[in-house]
Write an enzyme that holds these catalytic residues in place. Sequence first.
Site, PDB file in Angstrom:
ATOM      1  N   ARG A  77      41.164  27.009  44.186  1.00  0.00           N
ATOM      2  CA  ARG A  77      39.948  27.807  44.324  1.00  0.00           C
ATOM      3  C   ARG A  77      38.721  26.947  44.106  1.00  0.00           C
ATOM      4  NH1 ARG A  77      39.942  33.879  42.025  1.00  0.00           N
ATOM      5  NH2 ARG A  77      42.032  34.421  42.609  1.00  0.00           N
TER       6      ARG A  77
ATOM      7  N   GLY B 209      29.521  35.516  41.308  1.00  0.00           N
ATOM      8  CA  GLY B 209      29.764  36.685  40.462  1.00  0.00           C
ATOM      9  C   GLY B 209      29.920  36.322  38.989  1.00  0.00           C
TER      10      GLY B 209
ATOM     11  N   ARG C 227      30.900  30.255  36.740  1.00  0.00           N
ATOM     12  CA  ARG C 227      30.681  29.600  38.035  1.00  0.00           C
ATOM     13  C   ARG C 227      29.225  29.141  38.162  1.00  0.00           C
ATOM     14  NH1 ARG C 227      34.615  30.534  42.288  1.00  0.00           N
ATOM     15  NH2 ARG C 227      36.446  29.709  41.267  1.00  0.00           N
TER      16      ARG C 227
ATOM     17  N   ARG D 187      24.767  35.264  48.276  1.00  0.00           N
ATOM     18  CA  ARG D 187      25.924  35.469  47.407  1.00  0.00           C
ATOM     19  C   ARG D 187      26.996  34.451  47.755  1.00  0.00           C
ATOM     20  NH1 ARG D 187      30.291  37.656  45.212  1.00  0.00           N
ATOM     21  NH2 ARG D 187      31.924  38.508  46.521  1.00  0.00           N
TER      22      ARG D 187
ATOM     23  N   ARG E  77      23.202  39.505  28.158  1.00  0.00           N
ATOM     24  CA  ARG E  77      24.564  39.973  28.459  1.00  0.00           C
ATOM     25  C   ARG E  77      25.490  38.858  28.956  1.00  0.00           C
ATOM     26  NH1 ARG E  77      25.252  45.769  29.566  1.00  0.00           N
ATOM     27  NH2 ARG E  77      23.398  46.762  28.780  1.00  0.00           N
TER      28      ARG E  77
ATOM     29  N   ASP F  94      42.823  35.717  48.115  1.00  0.00           N
ATOM     30  CA  ASP F  94      44.128  36.355  48.213  1.00  0.00           C
ATOM     31  C   ASP F  94      44.225  37.147  49.517  1.00  0.00           C
ATOM     32  OD1 ASP F  94      42.163  37.626  46.291  1.00  0.00           O
ATOM     33  OD2 ASP F  94      43.349  39.375  46.825  1.00  0.00           O
TER      34      ASP F  94
ATOM     35  N   SER G 190      34.348  35.230  46.159  1.00  0.00           N
ATOM     36  CA  SER G 190      35.686  35.263  46.739  1.00  0.00           C
ATOM     37  C   SER G 190      35.908  36.633  47.375  1.00  0.00           C
ATOM     38  CB  SER G 190      36.741  34.998  45.668  1.00  0.00           C
ATOM     39  OG  SER G 190      36.667  35.999  44.693  1.00  0.00           O
TER      40      SER G 190
HETATM   41  N1  HPA Z   1      39.412  43.378  46.498  1.00  0.00           N
HETATM   42  C1  HPA Z   1      38.116  43.377  46.196  1.00  0.00           C
HETATM   43  N2  HPA Z   1      37.436  42.277  45.926  1.00  0.00           N
HETATM   44  C2  HPA Z   1      38.102  41.106  45.941  1.00  0.00           C
HETATM   45  C3  HPA Z   1      39.458  41.046  46.247  1.00  0.00           C
HETATM   46  C4  HPA Z   1      40.145  42.245  46.539  1.00  0.00           C
HETATM   47  O1  HPA Z   1      41.346  42.265  46.818  1.00  0.00           O
HETATM   48  N3  HPA Z   1      39.849  39.747  46.172  1.00  0.00           N
HETATM   49  C5  HPA Z   1      38.742  39.030  45.834  1.00  0.00           C
HETATM   50  N4  HPA Z   1      37.682  39.845  45.703  1.00  0.00           N
END
Ligand code: HPA
Length: 234
Positions: A216, A20, A24, A87, A43, A203, A90
């Site tokens: 990470r 994303g 990275r 893709r 961009r 998370d 995270s």
């Molecule tokens: N929500 C949406 N996308 C995410 C989250 C989340 O809590 N954590 C990492 N990507």
Amino acid sequence: MTPHIECDKDLIAPLVIMPGDPRRAKYIAEKFLTDYKLVNSVRNEDAYTGYFNGVKVTIFSSGMGNASMGIYSHELFNFYDVKAILRVGSCGSYSADVKVHDVLLIDNVYSTSNYALEYLNEDIHLIKSNEEFNKVISDTAIDLGVSVKKVNCNNVDAFYNSLNIEEIDKKYECKIVEMESFALFVNAKKCNKLASALVTVSDNLVTGEKLGAVEREKDFDEMIKLALTSIIKI
Ligand code: HPA
């Protein structure tokens, strides 16, 4: 050239890894590719093309969310003859059993997004990643000794939302949440191309556990090695 990608067609490989975050993309190119060069920076959505084990690959940042992923994957599939997009990102976890650090392969995606309705004029809210691609990734994970679970995912347009996690888990068996795979898989389906997604849990929305930036990075390296080793077999 397209409205969002500035390079000639031959500078994008048929095999594309999409994180994303543009930083990275740079990190992956510097750490894993040889003979790489920056091929897009419109961009600041940077893309690098280089070689992994002698095979040409492009690392192209998707930006955040279905809207951004939808633009780049559409242009890559339709105007740059890209064959496969993986893709790498995270996700949040909806389950105490799916823990931070876990590397996951996304199987089915459920989304409340109207992306498919707008893109295809089809009111689709459930879509699957490519099974042939997933088999290659799962087999490669075994070869590399990386543990990867295949899970269903809830895709959202709003990071800050009021969705009922328990209800979604019960109905669609979604263990994780992220924001890009739905548009990617819808585009791949329409364009008859290959797409899948590997994500690490950053998370846990149930236990409140979170990964720090250094942790990470280490998880990310393992996932990237798996992603690159898999995609060059496609
Ligand atoms: N929500 C949406 N996308 C995410 C989250 C989340 O809590 N954590 C990492 N990507």
